[in-house]
Design a protein around this motif. Structure first.
Motif, PDB file in Angstrom:
ATOM      1  N   PRO A  75     116.878   0.882 -53.651  1.00 32.75           N
ATOM      2  CA  PRO A  75     116.306  -0.456 -53.500  1.00 32.75           C
ATOM      3  C   PRO A  75     115.228  -0.776 -54.537  1.00 32.75           C
ATOM      4  CG  PRO A  75     115.547   0.976 -51.747  1.00 32.75           C
ATOM      5  CD  PRO A  75     116.605   1.727 -52.496  1.00 32.75           C
ATOM      6  N   TRP A  76     114.610   0.219 -55.133  1.00 30.58           N
ATOM      7  CA  TRP A  76     113.597  -0.011 -56.161  1.00 30.58           C
ATOM      8  C   TRP A  76     114.193  -0.637 -57.418  1.00 30.58           C
ATOM      9  CZ3 TRP A  76     115.281   2.928 -60.152  1.00 30.58           C
ATOM     10  CH2 TRP A  76     116.035   4.059 -59.844  1.00 30.58           C
ATOM     11  N   MET A  77     115.515  -0.557 -57.583  1.00 28.09           N
ATOM     12  CA  MET A  77     116.154  -1.184 -58.743  1.00 28.09           C
ATOM     13  C   MET A  77     116.092  -2.706 -58.665  1.00 28.09           C
ATOM     14  SD  MET A  77     119.584   0.986 -59.433  1.00 28.09           S
ATOM     15  CE  MET A  77     119.668   1.402 -61.157  1.00 28.09           C
ATOM     16  N   LEU A  78     115.908  -3.242 -57.480  1.00 29.70           N
ATOM     17  CA  LEU A  78     115.875  -4.694 -57.306  1.00 29.70           C
ATOM     18  C   LEU A  78     114.558  -5.304 -57.775  1.00 29.70           C
ATOM     19  CD1 LEU A  78     117.527  -4.801 -53.776  1.00 29.70           C
ATOM     20  CD2 LEU A  78     118.631  -5.110 -55.988  1.00 29.70           C
ATOM     21  N   GLU A  79     113.568  -4.473 -58.102  1.00 30.65           N
ATOM     22  CA  GLU A  79     112.273  -4.976 -58.549  1.00 30.65           C
ATOM     23  C   GLU A  79     112.304  -5.461 -59.995  1.00 30.65           C
ATOM     24  OE1 GLU A  79     109.354  -1.966 -57.971  1.00 30.65           O
ATOM     25  OE2 GLU A  79     109.794  -1.744 -55.846  1.00 30.65           O
ATOM     26  N   ILE A  80     113.329  -5.097 -60.740  1.00 32.96           N
ATOM     27  CA  ILE A  80     113.388  -5.471 -62.156  1.00 32.96           C
ATOM     28  C   ILE A  80     114.675  -6.231 -62.437  1.00 32.96           C
ATOM     29  CG2 ILE A  80     111.965  -3.551 -62.931  1.00 32.96           C
ATOM     30  CD1 ILE A  80     115.232  -2.908 -63.866  1.00 32.96           C
ATOM     31  N   THR A  81     114.794  -6.742 -63.641  1.00 31.94           N
ATOM     32  CA  THR A  81     115.966  -7.517 -64.024  1.00 31.94           C
ATOM     33  C   THR A  81     117.230  -6.673 -63.945  1.00 31.94           C
ATOM     34  OG1 THR A  81     116.984  -8.812 -65.781  1.00 31.94           O
ATOM     35  CG2 THR A  81     115.578  -7.001 -66.471  1.00 31.94           C
ATOM     36  N   ARG A 131     107.683  -0.381 -68.180  1.00 35.06           N
ATOM     37  CA  ARG A 131     107.935   1.035 -67.860  1.00 35.06           C
ATOM     38  C   ARG A 131     108.959   1.176 -66.731  1.00 35.06           C
ATOM     39  NH1 ARG A 131     104.565   4.541 -70.413  1.00 35.06           N
ATOM     40  NH2 ARG A 131     102.700   3.654 -71.362  1.00 35.06           N
ATOM     41  N   LYS A 132     108.877   0.303 -65.733  1.00 34.45           N
ATOM     42  CA  LYS A 132     109.859   0.325 -64.649  1.00 34.45           C
ATOM     43  C   LYS A 132     111.264   0.005 -65.175  1.00 34.45           C
ATOM     44  CE  LYS A 132     107.020  -0.909 -60.647  1.00 34.45           C
ATOM     45  NZ  LYS A 132     106.799  -1.924 -59.606  1.00 34.45           N
ATOM     46  N   ALA A 133     111.340  -0.986 -66.056  1.00 37.15           N
ATOM     47  CA  ALA A 133     112.636  -1.372 -66.619  1.00 37.15           C
ATOM     48  C   ALA A 133     113.229  -0.235 -67.446  1.00 37.15           C
ATOM     49  CB  ALA A 133     112.494  -2.638 -67.459  1.00 37.15           C
ATOM     50  N   ALA A 134     112.400   0.412 -68.252  1.00 38.02           N
ATOM     51  CA  ALA A 134     112.885   1.530 -69.071  1.00 38.02           C
ATOM     52  C   ALA A 134     113.312   2.696 -68.194  1.00 38.02           C
ATOM     53  CB  ALA A 134     111.799   1.972 -70.048  1.00 38.02           C
ATOM     54  N   GLY A 135     112.551   2.995 -67.149  1.00 45.36           N
ATOM     55  CA  GLY A 135     112.911   4.077 -66.234  1.00 45.36           C
ATOM     56  C   GLY A 135     114.192   3.777 -65.473  1.00 45.36           C
ATOM     57  N   THR A 136     114.367   2.539 -65.079  1.00 44.14           N
ATOM     58  CA  THR A 136     115.581   2.142 -64.374  1.00 44.14           C
ATOM     59  C   THR A 136     116.792   2.242 -65.288  1.00 44.14           C
ATOM     60  OG1 THR A 136     114.335   0.690 -62.927  1.00 44.14           O
ATOM     61  CG2 THR A 136     116.686   0.289 -63.072  1.00 44.14           C
ATOM     62  N   ALA A 137     116.630   1.833 -66.543  1.00 42.27           N
ATOM     63  CA  ALA A 137     117.731   1.947 -67.500  1.00 42.27           C
ATOM     64  C   ALA A 137     118.101   3.407 -67.727  1.00 42.27           C
ATOM     65  CB  ALA A 137     117.349   1.284 -68.821  1.00 42.27           C
ATOM     66  N   ARG A 138     117.098   4.260 -67.838  1.00 36.82           N
ATOM     67  CA  ARG A 138     117.368   5.694 -68.031  1.00 36.82           C
ATOM     68  C   ARG A 138     118.079   6.282 -66.811  1.00 36.82           C
ATOM     69  NH1 ARG A 138     113.224  10.276 -70.231  1.00 36.82           N
ATOM     70  NH2 ARG A 138     114.637  12.014 -69.931  1.00 36.82           N
ATOM     71  N   PHE A 139     117.596   5.916 -65.611  1.00 42.66           N
ATOM     72  CA  PHE A 139     118.246   6.400 -64.392  1.00 42.66           C
ATOM     73  C   PHE A 139     119.697   5.934 -64.331  1.00 42.66           C
ATOM     74  CE2 PHE A 139     119.659   5.720 -60.069  1.00 42.66           C
ATOM     75  CZ  PHE A 139     119.455   6.978 -59.505  1.00 42.66           C
ATOM     76  N   ALA A 140     119.941   4.663 -64.630  1.00 42.07           N
ATOM     77  CA  ALA A 140     121.300   4.117 -64.575  1.00 42.07           C
ATOM     78  C   ALA A 140     122.200   4.822 -65.580  1.00 42.07           C
ATOM     79  CB  ALA A 140     121.284   2.613 -64.840  1.00 42.07           C
ATOM     80  N   HIS A 141     121.686   5.099 -66.773  1.00 40.87           N
ATOM     81  CA  HIS A 141     122.475   5.814 -67.781  1.00 40.87           C
ATOM     82  C   HIS A 141     122.850   7.205 -67.273  1.00 40.87           C
ATOM     83  CE1 HIS A 141     123.681   7.249 -71.776  1.00 40.87           C
ATOM     84  NE2 HIS A 141     123.075   8.360 -71.419  1.00 40.87           N
ATOM     85  N   ASN A 142     121.879   7.946 -66.760  1.00 35.53           N
ATOM     86  CA  ASN A 142     122.153   9.304 -66.273  1.00 35.53           C
ATOM     87  C   ASN A 142     123.084   9.279 -65.061  1.00 35.53           C
ATOM     88  OD1 ASN A 142     120.605  10.513 -68.272  1.00 35.53           O
ATOM     89  ND2 ASN A 142     118.741  10.425 -67.039  1.00 35.53           N
ATOM     90  N   TRP A 143     122.891   8.323 -64.165  1.00 35.79           N
ATOM     91  CA  TRP A 143     123.768   8.207 -63.002  1.00 35.79           C
ATOM     92  C   TRP A 143     125.193   7.906 -63.449  1.00 35.79           C
ATOM     93  CZ3 TRP A 143     126.822   4.203 -61.336  1.00 35.79           C
ATOM     94  CH2 TRP A 143     127.378   4.329 -60.069  1.00 35.79           C
ATOM     95  N   ALA A 144     125.349   6.970 -64.375  1.00 35.40           N
ATOM     96  CA  ALA A 144     126.680   6.580 -64.848  1.00 35.40           C
ATOM     97  C   ALA A 144     127.346   7.721 -65.612  1.00 35.40           C
ATOM     98  CB  ALA A 144     126.592   5.338 -65.722  1.00 35.40           C
ATOM     99  N   LEU A 145     126.582   8.479 -66.392  1.00 32.55           N
ATOM    100  CA  LEU A 145     127.138   9.620 -67.115  1.00 32.55           C
ATOM    101  C   LEU A 145     127.677  10.660 -66.140  1.00 32.55           C
ATOM    102  CD1 LEU A 145     127.624  11.110 -69.794  1.00 32.55           C
ATOM    103  CD2 LEU A 145     125.296  12.006 -69.612  1.00 32.55           C
ATOM    104  N   ASN A 146     126.919  10.932 -65.092  1.00 28.88           N
ATOM    105  CA  ASN A 146     127.369  11.884 -64.073  1.00 28.88           C
ATOM    106  C   ASN A 146     128.635  11.388 -63.386  1.00 28.88           C
ATOM    107  OD1 ASN A 146     127.650  13.052 -61.383  1.00 28.88           O
ATOM    108  ND2 ASN A 146     125.699  14.054 -61.804  1.00 28.88           N
ATOM    109  N   GLN A 147     128.645  10.113 -62.987  1.00 32.76           N
ATOM    110  CA  GLN A 147     129.819   9.546 -62.325  1.00 32.76           C
ATOM    111  C   GLN A 147     131.026   9.540 -63.259  1.00 32.76           C
ATOM    112  OE1 GLN A 147     130.266   8.462 -59.095  1.00 32.76           O
ATOM    113  NE2 GLN A 147     128.303   9.487 -58.808  1.00 32.76           N
ATOM    114  N   TRP A 148     130.813   9.228 -64.533  1.00 33.95           N
ATOM    115  CA  TRP A 148     131.903   9.197 -65.511  1.00 33.95           C
ATOM    116  C   TRP A 148     132.536  10.587 -65.606  1.00 33.95           C
ATOM    117  CZ3 TRP A 148     132.813   4.915 -69.036  1.00 33.95           C
ATOM    118  CH2 TRP A 148     133.894   5.128 -69.897  1.00 33.95           C
ATOM    119  N   GLN A 149     131.705  11.615 -65.702  1.00 34.83           N
ATOM    120  CA  GLN A 149     132.223  12.974 -65.814  1.00 34.83           C
ATOM    121  C   GLN A 149     133.017  13.364 -64.577  1.00 34.83           C
ATOM    122  OE1 GLN A 149     128.469  14.857 -66.571  1.00 34.83           O
ATOM    123  NE2 GLN A 149     128.698  14.708 -68.797  1.00 34.83           N
TER     124      GLN A 149
END
Length: 104
Positions: free
Chosen positions: A71-77, A20-38
């Protein structure tokens, strides 16, 4: 004739929490990257001397700030946010090629 293998996961509580942490981190990274891309694409349209956004640049940008801001992103792969941004980059390539809709 074997056509496919069907494998079911039966994670324990610790493994399920990690998934669940990995899936949440992936979702956060996708949304963060989409915002930055725009934001970066709009800036590039206004001033073409700026670099165009790319998935590689966004991954480097996230890696530079995640220790301090997330820093919570460092808890997962590292593969979870990395692959989310790579897939977003492919989605934008498909969009600009005219084979897909704008990524959301």
């Amino acid at each position: 004739m074997i056509i496919a293998h069907k494998i079911a996961l039966d994670p324990n509580d610790v493994q399920e929490t990690y998934f669940r942490k990995a899936a949440g981190t992936a979702r956060f990274a996708h949304n963060w990257a989409l915002n930055q891309w725009q934001q970066q694409y709009d800036a590039w349209k206004a001033d073409s001397s700026l670099p165009k956004p790319s998935d590689a640049a966004l991954r480097r940008q996230l890696n530079a700030i995640k220790r301090e801001q997330f820093p919570w992103m460092l808890e997962i792969t590292k593969n979870a946010p990395q692959m989310a941004i790579i897939h977003l980059g492919q989605a934008f390539k498909n969009f600009f090629a005219g084979t897909a809709e704008y990524p959301t």
